[in-house]
Design a protein around this motif. Sequence first.
Motif, PDB file in Angstrom:
ATOM      1  N   ARG A   1     -19.069  -9.016  26.755  1.00  0.00           N
ATOM      2  CA  ARG A   1     -19.372  -8.104  25.662  1.00  0.00           C
ATOM      3  C   ARG A   1     -19.489  -6.660  26.126  1.00  0.00           C
ATOM      4  O   ARG A   1     -19.340  -5.729  25.328  1.00  0.00           O
ATOM      5  CB  ARG A   1     -20.672  -8.524  24.970  1.00  0.00           C
ATOM      6  N   HIS A   2     -19.757  -6.448  27.395  1.00  0.00           N
ATOM      7  CA  HIS A   2     -19.862  -5.088  27.927  1.00  0.00           C
ATOM      8  C   HIS A   2     -18.508  -4.376  27.910  1.00  0.00           C
ATOM      9  O   HIS A   2     -18.454  -3.149  27.983  1.00  0.00           O
ATOM     10  CB  HIS A   2     -20.417  -5.126  29.354  1.00  0.00           C
ATOM     11  N   GLU A   3     -17.411  -5.138  27.828  1.00  0.00           N
ATOM     12  CA  GLU A   3     -16.082  -4.535  27.714  1.00  0.00           C
ATOM     13  C   GLU A   3     -15.856  -4.226  26.237  1.00  0.00           C
ATOM     14  O   GLU A   3     -15.274  -5.004  25.483  1.00  0.00           O
ATOM     15  CB  GLU A   3     -15.026  -5.480  28.279  1.00  0.00           C
TER      16      GLU A   3
ATOM     17  N   THR B   1     -19.989 -11.633  14.320  1.00  0.00           N
ATOM     18  CA  THR B   1     -19.832 -12.886  15.063  1.00  0.00           C
ATOM     19  C   THR B   1     -20.705 -12.897  16.307  1.00  0.00           C
ATOM     20  O   THR B   1     -21.330 -13.918  16.639  1.00  0.00           O
ATOM     21  CB  THR B   1     -18.362 -13.093  15.455  1.00  0.00           C
ATOM     22  N   SER B   2     -20.762 -11.773  17.008  1.00  0.00           N
ATOM     23  CA  SER B   2     -21.552 -11.718  18.244  1.00  0.00           C
ATOM     24  C   SER B   2     -23.024 -11.998  17.974  1.00  0.00           C
ATOM     25  O   SER B   2     -23.723 -12.542  18.844  1.00  0.00           O
ATOM     26  CB  SER B   2     -21.389 -10.355  18.907  1.00  0.00           C
ATOM     27  N   LEU B   3     -23.498 -11.651  16.781  1.00  0.00           N
ATOM     28  CA  LEU B   3     -24.907 -11.865  16.457  1.00  0.00           C
ATOM     29  C   LEU B   3     -25.163 -13.225  15.815  1.00  0.00           C
ATOM     30  O   LEU B   3     -26.135 -13.912  16.160  1.00  0.00           O
ATOM     31  CB  LEU B   3     -25.396 -10.760  15.507  1.00  0.00           C
ATOM     32  N   ALA B   4     -24.295 -13.623  14.885  1.00  0.00           N
ATOM     33  CA  ALA B   4     -24.535 -14.859  14.138  1.00  0.00           C
ATOM     34  C   ALA B   4     -23.967 -16.092  14.831  1.00  0.00           C
ATOM     35  O   ALA B   4     -24.457 -17.200  14.622  1.00  0.00           O
ATOM     36  CB  ALA B   4     -23.921 -14.737  12.740  1.00  0.00           C
ATOM     37  N   ASP B   5     -22.929 -15.912  15.645  1.00  0.00           N
ATOM     38  CA  ASP B   5     -22.253 -17.041  16.281  1.00  0.00           C
ATOM     39  C   ASP B   5     -21.888 -16.654  17.710  1.00  0.00           C
ATOM     40  O   ASP B   5     -20.712 -16.545  18.068  1.00  0.00           O
ATOM     41  CB  ASP B   5     -20.988 -17.364  15.476  1.00  0.00           C
ATOM     42  N   PRO B   6     -22.889 -16.411  18.569  1.00  0.00           N
ATOM     43  CA  PRO B   6     -22.663 -15.719  19.847  1.00  0.00           C
ATOM     44  C   PRO B   6     -21.842 -16.479  20.878  1.00  0.00           C
ATOM     45  O   PRO B   6     -21.488 -15.903  21.903  1.00  0.00           O
ATOM     46  CB  PRO B   6     -24.089 -15.472  20.355  1.00  0.00           C
TER      47      PRO B   6
ATOM     48  N   ILE C   1     -24.699   0.412  12.412  1.00  0.00           N
ATOM     49  CA  ILE C   1     -25.631   0.922  13.423  1.00  0.00           C
ATOM     50  C   ILE C   1     -26.570  -0.187  13.873  1.00  0.00           C
ATOM     51  O   ILE C   1     -26.838  -0.357  15.073  1.00  0.00           O
ATOM     52  CB  ILE C   1     -26.424   2.125  12.865  1.00  0.00           C
ATOM     53  N   ALA C   2     -27.061  -0.991  12.910  1.00  0.00           N
ATOM     54  CA  ALA C   2     -27.945  -2.112  13.258  1.00  0.00           C
ATOM     55  C   ALA C   2     -27.218  -3.111  14.142  1.00  0.00           C
ATOM     56  O   ALA C   2     -27.786  -3.632  15.123  1.00  0.00           O
ATOM     57  CB  ALA C   2     -28.453  -2.777  11.981  1.00  0.00           C
ATOM     58  N   GLY C   3     -25.950  -3.400  13.812  1.00  0.00           N
ATOM     59  CA  GLY C   3     -25.184  -4.349  14.614  1.00  0.00           C
ATOM     60  C   GLY C   3     -24.933  -3.853  16.029  1.00  0.00           C
ATOM     61  O   GLY C   3     -25.029  -4.623  17.002  1.00  0.00           O
ATOM     62  N   ILE C   4     -24.613  -2.585  16.176  1.00  0.00           N
ATOM     63  CA  ILE C   4     -24.370  -2.016  17.508  1.00  0.00           C
ATOM     64  C   ILE C   4     -25.648  -2.033  18.343  1.00  0.00           C
ATOM     65  O   ILE C   4     -25.638  -2.429  19.524  1.00  0.00           O
ATOM     66  CB  ILE C   4     -23.818  -0.585  17.375  1.00  0.00           C
ATOM     67  N   LEU C   5     -26.753  -1.607  17.749  1.00  0.00           N
ATOM     68  CA  LEU C   5     -28.019  -1.581  18.478  1.00  0.00           C
ATOM     69  C   LEU C   5     -28.464  -2.987  18.875  1.00  0.00           C
ATOM     70  O   LEU C   5     -28.970  -3.204  19.986  1.00  0.00           O
ATOM     71  CB  LEU C   5     -29.095  -0.909  17.626  1.00  0.00           C
ATOM     72  N   ALA C   6     -28.261  -3.942  17.980  1.00  0.00           N
ATOM     73  CA  ALA C   6     -28.640  -5.325  18.298  1.00  0.00           C
ATOM     74  C   ALA C   6     -27.806  -5.860  19.458  1.00  0.00           C
ATOM     75  O   ALA C   6     -28.322  -6.575  20.337  1.00  0.00           O
ATOM     76  CB  ALA C   6     -28.471  -6.199  17.064  1.00  0.00           C
ATOM     77  N   ASN C   7     -26.511  -5.527  19.491  1.00  0.00           N
ATOM     78  CA  ASN C   7     -25.663  -5.985  20.584  1.00  0.00           C
ATOM     79  C   ASN C   7     -26.051  -5.349  21.916  1.00  0.00           C
ATOM     80  O   ASN C   7     -25.859  -5.952  22.972  1.00  0.00           O
ATOM     81  CB  ASN C   7     -24.201  -5.661  20.264  1.00  0.00           C
ATOM     82  N   ILE C   8     -26.617  -4.152  21.853  1.00  0.00           N
ATOM     83  CA  ILE C   8     -27.000  -3.468  23.089  1.00  0.00           C
ATOM     84  C   ILE C   8     -28.350  -3.949  23.601  1.00  0.00           C
ATOM     85  O   ILE C   8     -28.520  -4.225  24.800  1.00  0.00           O
ATOM     86  CB  ILE C   8     -27.032  -1.940  22.859  1.00  0.00           C
ATOM     87  N   PHE C   9     -29.320  -4.098  22.713  1.00  0.00           N
ATOM     88  CA  PHE C   9     -30.697  -4.317  23.152  1.00  0.00           C
ATOM     89  C   PHE C   9     -31.212  -5.750  22.962  1.00  0.00           C
ATOM     90  O   PHE C   9     -32.198  -6.128  23.587  1.00  0.00           O
ATOM     91  CB  PHE C   9     -31.637  -3.355  22.395  1.00  0.00           C
ATOM     92  N   TRP C  10     -30.568  -6.553  22.141  1.00  0.00           N
ATOM     93  CA  TRP C  10     -31.055  -7.929  21.912  1.00  0.00           C
ATOM     94  C   TRP C  10     -30.397  -8.870  22.918  1.00  0.00           C
ATOM     95  O   TRP C  10     -29.654  -9.761  22.561  1.00  0.00           O
ATOM     96  CB  TRP C  10     -30.751  -8.336  20.473  1.00  0.00           C
ATOM     97  N   GLU C  11     -30.686  -8.699  24.169  1.00  0.00           N
ATOM     98  CA  GLU C  11     -30.007  -9.434  25.221  1.00  0.00           C
ATOM     99  C   GLU C  11     -30.324 -10.928  25.208  1.00  0.00           C
ATOM    100  O   GLU C  11     -29.487 -11.746  25.578  1.00  0.00           O
ATOM    101  CB  GLU C  11     -30.367  -8.826  26.582  1.00  0.00           C
ATOM    102  N   SER C  12     -31.539 -11.276  24.784  1.00  0.00           N
ATOM    103  CA  SER C  12     -31.918 -12.704  24.781  1.00  0.00           C
ATOM    104  C   SER C  12     -31.052 -13.504  23.818  1.00  0.00           C
ATOM    105  O   SER C  12     -30.920 -14.732  23.985  1.00  0.00           O
ATOM    106  CB  SER C  12     -33.390 -12.836  24.380  1.00  0.00           C
TER     107      SER C  12
END
Length: 367
Positions: free
Chosen positions: A183-185, A240-245, A353-364
């Motif tokens: 995901r970092h790419e 998808t990254s948030l709901a179906d990671p 914005i919420a989706g981007i921030l969640a992908n950056i900081f919600w690592e767990s």
Amino acid sequence: MQATQRETAVSIPLTPTRSDLYWRRIFNKYDRDNDGRISYVELKNIIESREYDHDLPDNVVEKIMALADRDNSGYLEFAEFVEMMHNPALKAVFGHFVARYVHSIIPHRGPVDTTGRWSGFQPVSSSDGDGTYEEEYSCWPPAISMIIISLVEIVLFCYDEAQGKTGATGPIAKLFLYNPRKRHEAWRFLTYMLVHVNVVHLLVNLLVQLFLGVPLEMVHKWWRVVLVYLAGVAAGSLATSLADPKVYLAGASGGVYALITAHIATIIMNWAEMEFAIIQLLVFVLLAGVDVGTAVYDRYWKQTQQNIGYVAHLGGAVAGLLVGIGVLRNLEKRKWEKRLWWAAVILYFSLMIAGILANIFWESRFL
């Protein structure tokens, strides 16, 4: 003597017809000083008004006046104005632009009284709209952006196939598909749209995005459609990254669903100007609902061994609806549509914005 003959040729019937009253209403709208004549300046104001959107060349007003002002008075009287709107010779100068403009500002709706005022507001045909939207289709500039994107997808797919790599395992696929472990790419959140698993997967996406994207481009121009398409792609991968990671993503489904709901958005914003709006709306809603419903059923009820990223479909659909309302052309703005525009823009940016921030900081979430 010549003036008398001309007056007889284009005289107005004593009993006004529906067409006469319709043109009289338009004529009165642009006879700003109510002197019964449209001057050169008033005609120029029609052509250069905000609604007309500068579709005509600068010299077209002079050509229209030269052909329509038969007595060279420098004014268009009502009889000349009506003759102008029906004169075949003028179509060679400005085509259907004046008629299109007239329909866009004064729809054919409601009965007319003898003063030329609308006495009601009810449809005069079985169509849901007056067809103004359909008249906006144009082949210039050519609608090629979706064609170019489709060609890129075909070339990249063929390259991987030529390497003997199928099932999105080729060098291009490995570099571009959305891999939850990489995901970092960040480019993968967009480039997965260029990767397809097999020929059927590719063809289905190509057919839908061409059949839906090209007509949208013909009305709304390429850059608006590309914005909608890419917004759907990005929203699909973020959702998808948030709901179906654990799901990998390949294919242009996020962008395709954005195009589907962009059509819904343009139907909503141009309802009064579109023919058969309700039928078009039901077709697009049914198409999207059946496809997403089938994917969800196969995955959770039939428990088939497939990983269709239906969340990407949903994310793309939401983005297409919101961005479509925000950027696609609205032929006639109304107060409620302006409020809807603001709501769509604010909601879209808030979700992204919420989706981007969640992908950056919600690592767990991705462990």
